[in-house]
Design a protein around this motif. Structure first.
Motif, PDB file in Angstrom:
ATOM      1  N   PRO A  72     -29.241  24.510  11.289  1.00  0.00           N
ATOM      2  CA  PRO A  72     -28.841  25.339  10.145  1.00  0.00           C
ATOM      3  C   PRO A  72     -29.362  24.837   8.799  1.00  0.00           C
ATOM      4  N   ASP A  73     -29.801  23.571   8.704  1.00  0.00           N
ATOM      5  CA  ASP A  73     -30.309  23.081   7.421  1.00  0.00           C
ATOM      6  C   ASP A  73     -31.826  23.230   7.289  1.00  0.00           C
ATOM      7  N   GLY A  74     -32.464  23.851   8.288  1.00  0.00           N
ATOM      8  CA  GLY A  74     -33.905  24.086   8.182  1.00  0.00           C
ATOM      9  C   GLY A  74     -34.746  22.983   8.804  1.00  0.00           C
ATOM     10  N   THR A  75     -34.118  21.909   9.312  1.00  0.00           N
ATOM     11  CA  THR A  75     -34.868  20.932  10.090  1.00  0.00           C
ATOM     12  C   THR A  75     -34.875  21.392  11.537  1.00  0.00           C
ATOM     13  N   THR A  76     -35.637  20.700  12.388  1.00  0.00           N
ATOM     14  CA  THR A  76     -35.752  21.147  13.781  1.00  0.00           C
ATOM     15  C   THR A  76     -35.655  19.955  14.722  1.00  0.00           C
ATOM     16  N   HIS A  77     -35.393  20.215  15.980  1.00  0.00           N
ATOM     17  CA  HIS A  77     -35.459  19.136  16.972  1.00  0.00           C
ATOM     18  C   HIS A  77     -36.168  19.628  18.224  1.00  0.00           C
ATOM     19  N   TYR A  78     -36.696  18.661  18.978  1.00  0.00           N
ATOM     20  CA  TYR A  78     -37.434  18.981  20.203  1.00  0.00           C
ATOM     21  C   TYR A  78     -36.522  19.679  21.198  1.00  0.00           C
ATOM     22  N   MET A  79     -37.015  20.736  21.818  1.00  0.00           N
ATOM     23  CA  MET A  79     -36.219  21.469  22.786  1.00  0.00           C
ATOM     24  C   MET A  79     -36.795  21.304  24.188  1.00  0.00           C
ATOM     25  N   ARG A  80     -38.069  21.594  24.341  1.00  0.00           N
ATOM     26  CA  ARG A  80     -38.732  21.485  25.647  1.00  0.00           C
ATOM     27  C   ARG A  80     -40.233  21.689  25.478  1.00  0.00           C
TER      28      ARG A  80
END
Ligand SMILES: [Zn+2]
Length: 631
Positions: free
Chosen positions: A415-423
């Motif tokens: 929600p803050d516009g950062t991202t994380h690895y999903m797959r």
């Protein structure tokens, strides 16, 4: 920060997914609502897709994922039936949803297909009870325009939304299937967007067209954007699930930063002369070093008989703590993969140690055990032998990639516009036909009729609202970007309240209340309309509107009339108003005499303070002038 986006060859493509407001689901008659209560029905499944259904999804990835995973589905009877439970074939395609999708296609200048073919797209995460998502292409080759730019739209699709994930622990994923089957339109632009700002504007423009149809759901979670982002020399990264249009540009900026930083790290590794042979795939069991550790996580694992495995990353010292975007470091990227592939809770690495009650002595022993030199980094994990080993394999794999390229992958937006690895990013999903639903012809005459009923395009509507209601451009934009572009005109027409007032309340006032924590979603369109009617008829003052909305939001099920009574609003009868003015003159006689010519202002202030929200300022002015003359 002055990034030359054109210079670095930024390319962004948007995929907008918007829920339609259709009352029924895409392939059954269930309601398209989400429930908050406890589920009435639950059932447990395991995923068992056949090899042929896997299509291009890497089978290794799939089997890794489903290793021992069970899926618990939750449902209630209003929002799910045998279709969602995969116990009954899908019914015919919902014609109302198809009409809305075609309408959107025509508004975006796209060419509808002659015949709709429902396809199945493999889904491996359990979010569909069937193991696939039903989807169909509705139109090709449209365009979306902003003032500065035209971006081609490659295709528009209609598809069923997936179940929503409620919980994830150990080996059980919990999904609620109320959302499964809600009709979604999917709009995919060409990767022809070249700056973060443009991406934001295009997303907003698509959103405006969607809202202009009046056929889409509103509120958080009803629109989701996926972004494909790449820069020259970087990697094609897909970012899923951006929920707010306003976040699109931030997500793109962050991804560009991440890729630039990863390219810097690659250059650094090349300078440090890191070679393929430097990467180990044998791991050292260092459990004995942590036999007496004070670190709670490791101690708990060791007490359960788990092992601590470690690996040396040659010449990676200092790089794991390099920040790629806020809260995301190269170490985080490795941890995300370790969690996904190794099912572990997280990893430790020497760039962040000593910390977490891991001592310098333990770190030194660890480095010694894996023969690490000062310029190396060491990563370790405490878990079962199998999980820890899978996790470190994923870490080494990520380290190898860091020396070569920006990996192609799927990430999830926060929600803050950062991202994380999903797959990993799957290849183009293979589709195969849904044999339970027959193809649907789209006749030219049907399209011709539909064309006649198309709503105004947002840019045209903007010009018209400015002209007809005498509003400035900023206010009209706010109205069109709000959820109330339709309610606005209805309210002005029906209530007789001033267009500016209606526009300001529907945008600025509601936003301000929301910022203060008021749950304005609880106030229905009907309530708002009623408020405007009361103002239009002069029964409440416009100054009272914010208080009333606040009160209605706080009192569930309350009506506008309840708010008037509870707040003691409602307009004062003239006689009562006169009495108040008389009393105030009487009580403040000396003060008013002293003030001389300024008495009017003083008395006005006193009266307005007393009758705020219950009398119109101009009638108070008139009365006060009149009364002062008499004294
Ligand atoms: Zn159903």
């Amino acid at each position: 920060m002055g990034v030359d986006y054109e210079g670095i060859g930024l390319k962004v493509g948007l995929e907008v997914h918007q829920q339609l407001s259709s009352e029924k689901k895409l392939f059954c008659g269930c309601k398209t609502e989400l429930f908050k209560e406890q589920p009435e029905i639950t059932f447990l499944r395991r995923l068992r897709p056949t090899q042929s259904e896997l299509g291009q999804i890497d089978p290794a990835a799939f089997f890794e994922f489903q290793k021992g995973v069970k899926i618990l589905y939750e449902a209630n009877k209003e929002t799910a039936c045998l279709v969602e439970m995969d116990e009954e074939p899908p019914h015919d395609l919902n014609p109302n949803a198809l009409e809305a999708a075609l309408m959107i296609s025509l508004m975006l200048g796209a060419k509808p297909v002659d015949e709709i073919h429902i396809m199945r797209k493999t889904v491996i995460d359990g979010s569909n009870t069937t193991g696939f998502q039903r989807t169909c292409v509705v139109a090709f080759n449209g365009k979306i325009e902003t003032r500065e730019k035209i971006v081609p739209i490659q295709h528009l699709g209609l598809e069923e939304d997936a179940a929503r994930k409620m919980d994830e622990n150990d080996n059980v994923l919990t999904y609620r299937i109320d959302r499964l089957g809600i009709p979604l339109v999917e709009i995919a632009t060409a990767p022809a967007i070249h700056t973060p700002q443009e991406a934001g504007e295009i997303a907003l423009a698509v959103g405006r067209v969607l809202r202009a149809t009046g056929r889409v759901k509103r509120g958080l979670g009803t629109i989701r954007q996926d972004l494909n982002v790449s820069i020259r020399g970087g990697g094609l990264v897909e970012i899923k699930g951006v929920q707010e249009l306003e976040l699109v540009s931030v997500v793109v900026e962050n991804e560009v930063q991440r890729q630039l930083k990863l390219l810097e790290i690659r250059a650094e590794l090349s300078k440090r002369d890191v070679k393929e042979v430097d990467f180990q795939d044998e791991f050292s069991d260092v459990t004995r070093i942590f036999a007496e550790t004070k670190c709670k996580v490791i101690r708990a694992a060791v007490e359960k008989g788990r092992r601590v495995l470690a690996v040396r990353l040659s010449s990676f010292g200092g790089l794991l703590k390099r920040e790629l975007m806020p809260d995301v470091r190269l170490g985080t990227e490795m941890a995300d993969r370790a969690k996904f592939w190794g099912r572990v809770g997280g990893i430790f690495h020497t760039d962040e140690l000593p910390a977490y009650e891991i001592t310098l002595k333990e770190v030194d022993e660890l480095k010694c055990a894996v023969k690490a030199k000062p310029q190396d980094a060491v990563v370790f994990v405490a878990d079962t032998l199998e999980n820890a080993s899978d996790a470190l394999k994923a870490v080494v794999e990520r380290a190898k990639k860091a020396s070569k390229e920006v990996p192609t992958e799927t990430r999830a937006a926060r929600p803050d516009g950062t991202t994380h690895y999903m797959r990993p990013r799957p290849g183009a999903a293979r589709m195969y036909p849904e044999t339970d639903v027959p193809p649907i012809q789209i006749s030219p005459s049907y399209l011709q009729n539909l064309r006649k009923t198309l709503p105004e395009l947002p840019e045209k509507k903007m010009q018209r609202l400015m002209q007809v209601y005498g509003l400035n451009e900023k206010l009209v934009r706010q109205v069109l970007d709000s959820e109330f572009s339709q309610l606005f005109e209805e309210a002005v027409r029906e209530s007789g309240a001033s267009p500016t007032l209606v526009a300001v309340v529907l945008t600025e006032t509601l936003k301000a209340l929301k910022r203060d924590g008021v749950e304005v979603e609880r106030v229905s369109d009907g309530d708002l309309l009623e408020l405007f009617r009361l103002v239009g008829r002069g029964e409440i003052a416009k100054e009272a509107i914010a208080d009333m909305i606040n009160w209605i939001a706080e009192n569930e099920g309350a009506k506008v009339s309840d708010a008037i009574n509870a707040l003691g609003l409602g307009m004062l009868p003239q006689t009562e108003l006169e009495m108040i003015v008389d009393t105030l003159i009487e009580e403040n006689k000396r003060l008013l005499t002293e003030r001389g010519e300024k008495a009017f202002g003083t008395l006005m202030g006193l009266v307005m303070k007393k009758v705020r929200g219950r009398a119109k300022a101009d009638s108070v002015t008139k009365l006060v002038k009149q009364k002062l003359k008499g004294h």
